[in-house]
Design a protein around this motif. Structure first.
Motif, short mmCIF file in Angstrom:
data_model
loop_
_atom_site.label_atom_id
_atom_site.label_comp_id
_atom_site.label_asym_id
_atom_site.label_seq_id
_atom_site.Cartn_x
_atom_site.Cartn_y
_atom_site.Cartn_z
N GLY A 21 0.81 -1.22 0.00
CA GLY A 21 0.00 0.00 0.00
C GLY A 21 0.84 1.26 0.00
N LEU A 22 1.90 1.25 0.80
CA LEU A 22 2.79 2.41 0.83
C LEU A 22 3.47 2.60 -0.53
CD1 LEU A 22 4.34 4.66 2.37
CD2 LEU A 22 6.07 2.92 2.85
N TYR A 23 4.01 1.52 -1.08
CA TYR A 23 4.67 1.61 -2.38
C TYR A 23 3.67 2.02 -3.47
CZ TYR A 23 8.72 -0.81 -0.32
OH TYR A 23 9.79 -1.16 0.44
N PHE A 24 2.45 1.50 -3.39
CA PHE A 24 1.41 1.86 -4.35
C PHE A 24 1.15 3.36 -4.32
CE2 PHE A 24 -3.08 2.54 -5.40
CZ PHE A 24 -3.13 1.99 -6.68
N ALA A 25 1.09 3.93 -3.12
CA ALA A 25 0.87 5.37 -3.00
C ALA A 25 1.99 6.15 -3.69
CB ALA A 25 0.73 5.78 -1.54
N PHE A 26 3.23 5.73 -3.46
CA PHE A 26 4.34 6.42 -4.12
C PHE A 26 4.26 6.26 -5.63
CE2 PHE A 26 6.23 6.92 0.01
CZ PHE A 26 7.00 8.07 -0.13
N THR A 103 15.04 -3.21 -3.33
CA THR A 103 15.24 -2.00 -2.53
C THR A 103 16.72 -1.75 -2.27
OG1 THR A 103 13.10 -2.29 -1.43
CG2 THR A 103 14.73 -0.92 -0.29
N VAL A 104 17.43 -2.79 -1.85
CA VAL A 104 18.84 -2.66 -1.49
C VAL A 104 19.70 -2.35 -2.72
CG1 VAL A 104 20.84 -3.94 -0.61
CG2 VAL A 104 18.63 -4.12 0.55
N VAL A 105 19.40 -2.99 -3.84
CA VAL A 105 20.24 -2.85 -5.03
C VAL A 105 19.90 -1.60 -5.84
CG1 VAL A 105 20.81 -3.94 -7.27
CG2 VAL A 105 20.72 -5.32 -5.18
N TYR A 106 18.64 -1.20 -5.86
CA TYR A 106 18.23 -0.08 -6.72
C TYR A 106 17.76 1.15 -5.95
CZ TYR A 106 18.56 -3.67 -10.28
OH TYR A 106 19.04 -4.66 -11.10
N ASN A 107 16.74 1.02 -5.13
CA ASN A 107 16.13 2.20 -4.53
C ASN A 107 17.04 2.90 -3.52
OD1 ASN A 107 13.71 0.30 -5.32
ND2 ASN A 107 12.99 2.40 -5.43
N VAL A 108 17.70 2.14 -2.66
CA VAL A 108 18.58 2.77 -1.66
C VAL A 108 19.75 3.51 -2.32
CG1 VAL A 108 20.16 2.33 0.27
CG2 VAL A 108 17.87 1.31 0.27
N PRO A 109 20.45 2.91 -3.30
CA PRO A 109 21.51 3.69 -3.95
C PRO A 109 20.99 4.96 -4.64
CG PRO A 109 21.83 1.36 -4.39
CD PRO A 109 20.49 1.50 -3.71
N PHE A 134 10.31 3.43 -11.37
CA PHE A 134 10.26 2.13 -12.03
C PHE A 134 10.49 1.01 -11.02
CE2 PHE A 134 12.44 -1.54 -13.77
CZ PHE A 134 11.51 -1.97 -14.71
N TRP A 135 11.56 1.11 -10.24
CA TRP A 135 11.86 0.05 -9.27
C TRP A 135 10.82 0.00 -8.16
CZ3 TRP A 135 14.34 -3.71 -11.05
CH2 TRP A 135 15.30 -3.51 -12.03
N ASN A 136 10.21 1.13 -7.86
CA ASN A 136 9.13 1.12 -6.87
C ASN A 136 7.92 0.37 -7.41
OD1 ASN A 136 8.29 2.17 -4.18
ND2 ASN A 136 6.61 2.92 -5.44
N HIS A 137 7.64 0.49 -8.72
CA HIS A 137 6.57 -0.31 -9.33
C HIS A 137 6.86 -1.79 -9.14
CE1 HIS A 137 5.00 3.31 -11.02
NE2 HIS A 137 5.52 3.25 -12.22
N VAL A 138 8.10 -2.18 -9.36
CA VAL A 138 8.49 -3.59 -9.17
C VAL A 138 8.23 -4.01 -7.73
CG1 VAL A 138 10.45 -5.21 -9.17
CG2 VAL A 138 10.20 -3.54 -11.04
N ARG A 139 8.62 -3.17 -6.78
CA ARG A 139 8.40 -3.49 -5.36
C ARG A 139 6.91 -3.58 -5.04
NH1 ARG A 139 11.90 0.43 -1.69
NH2 ARG A 139 10.52 1.96 -2.61
N THR A 140 6.12 -2.72 -5.64
CA THR A 140 4.68 -2.73 -5.41
C THR A 140 4.06 -4.04 -5.88
OG1 THR A 140 4.59 -0.32 -5.69
CG2 THR A 140 2.51 -1.52 -5.90
N VAL A 141 4.42 -4.43 -7.09
CA VAL A 141 3.88 -5.67 -7.66
C VAL A 141 4.36 -6.88 -6.84
CG1 VAL A 141 3.94 -7.19 -9.69
CG2 VAL A 141 3.58 -4.73 -9.97
N ALA A 142 5.64 -6.90 -6.49
CA ALA A 142 6.17 -8.03 -5.71
C ALA A 142 5.50 -8.14 -4.35
CB ALA A 142 7.69 -7.88 -5.55
N SER A 143 5.33 -7.02 -3.67
CA SER A 143 4.70 -7.04 -2.34
C SER A 143 3.25 -7.48 -2.43
CB SER A 143 4.78 -5.64 -1.70
OG SER A 143 6.12 -5.25 -1.54
#
Length: 162
Positions: A21-26, A103-109, A134-143
């Motif tokens: 839900g949080l990632y979806f909002a972003f 998150t560790v490989v893409y979003n944090v850097p 883009f990577w947040n979309h991936v995290r949203t779908v995965a979660s």
């Protein structure tokens, strides 16, 4: 052991849902809103969000759900013959890889790069918006997928659930 697995499935399903839900909002409106206020203001706001989130309840949820999902993946392999093991394994792997590792490989850097650049670089902000989102979309779908798979595993393990 059955009660532990059931508890971990509930914790993981709820944790994945909250994080999704949080990632979806972003993905659906926060990043667009930050882009609309301009590069300097958007970058400053995102840097503030990134530093604030580190001291929030999000972090125990983020790490706790990741640990629970990883444990479920291992338990699924150990207890492969039990109902729901395949979807439990899939949920755990999708969450750990698609959310945590992403998150560790893409979003944090990207967050670190934005923090180093401050609010002054429109080029860094434009690249950040495109790549981070883009990577947040991936995290949203995965979660979201992991949450659904953990619910399916609960249903498979407990056919008496409504």
């Amino acid at each position: 052991m059955q009660a532990l697995i059931t508890a971990l499935l509930w914790v993981s399903a709820i944790g994945c849902g909250l994080i999704a839900g949080l990632y979806f909002a972003f993905s659906t409106f926060i990043m667009t809103a930050l882009d609309r206020i301009g590069p300097a203001q958007g970058a400053a706001a995102m840097n503030s969000i990134n530093s604030t989130i580190l001291g929030s309840l999000f972090m125990p949820l983020f790490f706790g759900t990741t640990v629970a999902a990883a444990i479920l993946a291992v338990l699924a392999l150990v207890r492969w013959s039990e109902p729901g093991a395949m979807v439990m394994l899939a949920g755990g792997l999708i969450y750990v890889v698609g959310m945590f590792i992403c998150t560790v490989v893409y979003n944090v850097p990207l967050n670190n790069e934005l923090a180093r650049a401050g609010a002054g670089s429109a080029e860094v902000w434009a690249r950040y918006l495109r790549d981070w989102t883009f990577w947040n979309h991936v995290r949203t779908v995965a979660s979201t997928a992991a949450m659904a798979l953990f619910v399916v595993a609960l249903l498979a393990r407990h056919s008496d659930l409504p």
